[in-house]
Design an enzyme around this catalytic site. Structure first.
Site, PDB file in Angstrom:
ATOM      1  N   SER A 142      31.170  38.620  38.078  1.00  0.00           N
ATOM      2  CA  SER A 142      30.994  37.237  37.651  1.00  0.00           C
ATOM      3  C   SER A 142      32.238  36.435  37.990  1.00  0.00           C
ATOM      4  CB  SER A 142      30.757  37.162  36.142  1.00  0.00           C
ATOM      5  OG  SER A 142      30.852  35.832  35.669  1.00  0.00           O
ATOM      6  N   TYR A 155      33.174  38.611  27.694  1.00  0.00           N
ATOM      7  CA  TYR A 155      32.448  38.686  28.963  1.00  0.00           C
ATOM      8  C   TYR A 155      33.411  38.729  30.151  1.00  0.00           C
ATOM      9  CZ  TYR A 155      29.122  37.205  32.598  1.00  0.00           C
ATOM     10  OH  TYR A 155      28.355  37.113  33.732  1.00  0.00           O
ATOM     11  N   LYS A 159      33.830  41.789  32.848  1.00  0.00           N
ATOM     12  CA  LYS A 159      33.605  41.603  34.277  1.00  0.00           C
ATOM     13  C   LYS A 159      34.869  41.869  35.093  1.00  0.00           C
ATOM     14  CE  LYS A 159      29.246  40.553  34.155  1.00  0.00           C
ATOM     15  NZ  LYS A 159      28.265  41.532  34.676  1.00  0.00           N
TER      16      LYS A 159
END
Length: 300
Positions: A142, A155, A159
């Site tokens: 991401s 998150y 990632k």
């Protein structure tokens, strides 16, 4: 691109990007295990694929544990006799700013994204090495993992960790002929629908198929989930045998390669660096051009 005779597992394959991936892989000839925590979504994806003439089976399970990962590999072997491609796409979000993020918010995202990628890749690597015919591991990166993003401590950390694992696994699995790469997608999903700039375009596309304008497709590298699927098929194919350890961006009409972290400036002094010496030279040497951070807010 012909994947006939190959077998693939796609986690989170019941909707969004994952659904686009399973349909594209099956369309290229691969047998596909469709994984999703939502059993109905997994079965619906299998129904679409089989009605289109493809081969697919469902394996609904929540990724993260070693047992779940092994179940996915076993399902591929039982259904298709082998495993050639593992695509770790499953994910969840628990967005909060740092001072409001709970332990559960952090741990849930790490469990699904980071641990889920690790356990599935590990189980796949074991099987692929036993087969001794190479293989492909494709994971989901991401921009948040490359740049950081407001409200996404959990998150972005997951990632970034996944990108680091890609580089490590590429070295460890090279001798076995197994490539490892990350896809860094940018597409219309339930997540991006929450971004005010994208929302009306996504709603129009879902309502009547209104195509995204070039200002999105080229200017912001933003398109449909299907726009990202070709990269997954390529990375799953024999054509990508020489591609490994990479984070590859895809979205709309844009294909890109993300850089790896590396030293960009350095300074030296005899006898080592005291705090005072660092402060004296920082503005004019190492710290003269600090790196930027964060995903730029999208603007047309």
């Amino acid at each position: 691109m012909n994947l006939t005779g190959k077998a693939a597992v796609v986690t989170g394959g019941g909707r969004g990007l994952g659904l686009a991936y399973v349909r594209a892989l099956a369309g290229a000839g691969a047998g596909v295990v469709v994984n999703d925590v939502d059993a109905d979504a997994a079965r619906a994806a299998v129904k679409q694929i089989t009605e289109d003439g493809g081969r697919a089976v469902a394996e609904p399970v929540a990724v993260g544990t070693a047992e779940a990962a092994q179940a996915l590999v076993d399902r591929a072997v039982d259904a298709f006799g082998r495993l050639d491609v593992m695509v770790t796409n499953a994910g969840v979000l628990r967005d909060r700013v740092l001072w409001k993020m709970s332990d559960d918010d952090f741990d849930t995202v790490q469990h699904v994204h980071l641990r889920g990628t690790f356990t599935c890749a590990r189980a796949a690597a074991v099987r692929m090495r036993e087969q001794d015919e190479g293989g492909r591991i494709v994971v989901a990166g991401s921009p948040a993992g490359q740049r950081g993003n407001f409200g996404q401590t959990n998150y972005a950390a997951a990632k970034a960790g996944i990108a680091a694992m890609v580089r490590t696994w590429a070295m460890e699995l090279a001798k076995a002929g197994i490539t490892v790469n990350a896809v860094v997608p940018n597409a219309a999903t339930e997540m991006t629908k929450t971004i005010p700039l994208f929302a009306p375009y996504i709603e129009a596309y879902e309502r009547d198929g209104t195509p995204f304008p070039d200002t999105l497709r080229k200017g912001l590298a933003f398109g449909t989930a299907e726009d990202c699927a070709g990269l997954v098929v390529f990375l799953a194919s024999d054509a990508s045998a020489g591609v490994t350890g990479q984070c590859v961006g895809i979205g709309g009409d844009k294909l890109s390669l993300w850089s790896h972290p590396q030293e960009i400036t350095a300074a030296y002094t005899d006898g080592g660096w005291s705090a005072d010496r660092i402060a004296a030279v920082w503005p004019t040497s190492v710290g003269g051009r600090p790196e930027s951070y964060g995903i730029p807010a999208p603007t047309l």
